[in-house]
Motif scaffolding. Structure first.
Motif, mmCIF file in Angstrom:
data_model
loop_
_atom_site.group_PDB
_atom_site.id
_atom_site.type_symbol
_atom_site.label_atom_id
_atom_site.label_comp_id
_atom_site.label_asym_id
_atom_site.label_seq_id
_atom_site.Cartn_x
_atom_site.Cartn_y
_atom_site.Cartn_z
ATOM 1 N N LEU A 47 100.499 -69.116 -12.202
ATOM 2 C CA LEU A 47 101.533 -68.816 -13.192
ATOM 3 C C LEU A 47 101.518 -67.330 -13.540
ATOM 4 O O LEU A 47 102.583 -66.715 -13.680
ATOM 5 C CB LEU A 47 101.323 -69.653 -14.455
ATOM 6 C CG LEU A 47 102.304 -69.383 -15.588
ATOM 7 C CD1 LEU A 47 103.730 -69.746 -15.177
ATOM 8 C CD2 LEU A 47 101.881 -70.148 -16.830
ATOM 9 N N GLU A 48 100.353 -66.736 -13.645
ATOM 10 C CA GLU A 48 100.237 -65.310 -13.972
ATOM 11 C C GLU A 48 100.933 -64.453 -12.913
ATOM 12 O O GLU A 48 101.578 -63.456 -13.242
ATOM 13 C CB GLU A 48 98.773 -64.914 -14.121
ATOM 14 C CG GLU A 48 98.542 -63.443 -14.373
ATOM 15 C CD GLU A 48 99.134 -62.906 -15.674
ATOM 16 O OE1 GLU A 48 99.086 -61.681 -15.867
ATOM 17 O OE2 GLU A 48 99.639 -63.685 -16.510
ATOM 18 N N VAL A 49 100.832 -64.827 -11.664
ATOM 19 C CA VAL A 49 101.520 -64.074 -10.607
ATOM 20 C C VAL A 49 103.027 -64.146 -10.820
ATOM 21 O O VAL A 49 103.728 -63.134 -10.724
ATOM 22 C CB VAL A 49 101.123 -64.584 -9.209
ATOM 23 C CG1 VAL A 49 101.985 -63.930 -8.134
ATOM 24 C CG2 VAL A 49 99.638 -64.336 -8.946
ATOM 25 N N TYR A 50 103.534 -65.316 -11.140
ATOM 26 C CA TYR A 50 104.972 -65.446 -11.408
ATOM 27 C C TYR A 50 105.363 -64.619 -12.633
ATOM 28 O O TYR A 50 106.448 -64.036 -12.656
ATOM 29 C CB TYR A 50 105.366 -66.911 -11.593
ATOM 30 C CG TYR A 50 105.551 -67.635 -10.278
ATOM 31 C CD1 TYR A 50 106.776 -67.615 -9.619
ATOM 32 C CD2 TYR A 50 104.500 -68.339 -9.695
ATOM 33 C CE1 TYR A 50 106.952 -68.279 -8.414
ATOM 34 C CE2 TYR A 50 104.668 -69.007 -8.492
ATOM 35 C CZ TYR A 50 105.894 -68.971 -7.852
ATOM 36 O OH TYR A 50 106.064 -69.617 -6.661
ATOM 37 N N ARG A 51 104.494 -64.544 -13.627
ATOM 38 C CA ARG A 51 104.781 -63.720 -14.808
ATOM 39 C C ARG A 51 104.878 -62.254 -14.414
ATOM 40 O O ARG A 51 105.823 -61.556 -14.802
ATOM 41 C CB ARG A 51 103.710 -63.893 -15.886
ATOM 42 C CG ARG A 51 104.062 -63.151 -17.187
ATOM 43 C CD ARG A 51 102.861 -63.001 -18.097
ATOM 44 N NE ARG A 51 101.835 -62.161 -17.544
ATOM 45 C CZ ARG A 51 101.862 -60.822 -17.510
ATOM 46 N NH1 ARG A 51 102.901 -60.159 -17.973
ATOM 47 N NH2 ARG A 51 100.855 -60.137 -17.004
ATOM 48 N N LEU A 100 104.703 -65.522 -3.736
ATOM 49 C CA LEU A 100 103.843 -66.270 -2.816
ATOM 50 C C LEU A 100 102.943 -65.331 -2.012
ATOM 51 O O LEU A 100 101.785 -65.659 -1.746
ATOM 52 C CB LEU A 100 104.681 -67.154 -1.895
ATOM 53 C CG LEU A 100 105.506 -68.227 -2.595
ATOM 54 C CD1 LEU A 100 106.334 -69.005 -1.589
ATOM 55 C CD2 LEU A 100 104.623 -69.148 -3.418
ATOM 56 N N ALA A 101 103.453 -64.171 -1.652
ATOM 57 C CA ALA A 101 102.635 -63.192 -0.929
ATOM 58 C C ALA A 101 101.480 -62.717 -1.806
ATOM 59 O O ALA A 101 100.345 -62.581 -1.334
ATOM 60 C CB ALA A 101 103.501 -62.019 -0.481
ATOM 61 N N ILE A 102 101.750 -62.502 -3.064
ATOM 62 C CA ILE A 102 100.705 -62.049 -3.988
ATOM 63 C C ILE A 102 99.696 -63.164 -4.230
ATOM 64 O O ILE A 102 98.489 -62.926 -4.279
ATOM 65 C CB ILE A 102 101.329 -61.552 -5.308
ATOM 66 C CG1 ILE A 102 102.200 -60.323 -5.016
ATOM 67 C CG2 ILE A 102 100.247 -61.235 -6.339
ATOM 68 C CD1 ILE A 102 103.046 -59.882 -6.173
ATOM 69 N N ILE A 103 100.181 -64.381 -4.360
ATOM 70 C CA ILE A 103 99.287 -65.526 -4.538
ATOM 71 C C ILE A 103 98.345 -65.624 -3.340
ATOM 72 O O ILE A 103 97.135 -65.820 -3.500
ATOM 73 C CB ILE A 103 100.102 -66.820 -4.741
ATOM 74 C CG1 ILE A 103 100.821 -66.777 -6.097
ATOM 75 C CG2 ILE A 103 99.221 -68.057 -4.629
ATOM 76 C CD1 ILE A 103 101.903 -67.816 -6.261
#
Length: 79
Positions: free
Chosen positions: A47-51, A62-65
């Motif tokens: 969730l933090e990545v989406y934030r 998704l790449a960052i995840i």
């Protein structure tokens, strides 16, 4: 799950998959991610990545995840 809940889940699934680069798409993906987080279907790190990406419409969360090596279950679900 009721029919209304099914419809809501389908709508949120479409939003979390909003194409990159569309205006406000990062915010739409983040809002949908919050929905899945609240349902227990996404962990806090994911969730933090989406934030972080919420104001970056062209950034692929998704790449960052994948880079952070978090959200394995979410990545599997996203296919």
């Amino acid at each position: 799950m009721t029919e209304a809940e099914d419809a809501e889940a389908l709508e949120q699934w479409a939003l979390v998959n909003t194409p990159l680069g569309e205006a406000w798409s990062g915010r739409a993906r983040y809002a949908a991610a919050m929905y899945f987080y609240k349902r227990g279907e996404m962990d806090a790190e994911t969730l933090e990545v989406y934030r972080i990406c919420s104001r970056l419409d062209a950034e692929d969360p998704l790449a960052i995840i994948r880079d952070r090596k978090v959200g394995k279950a979410w990545l599997e679900r996203m296919g």
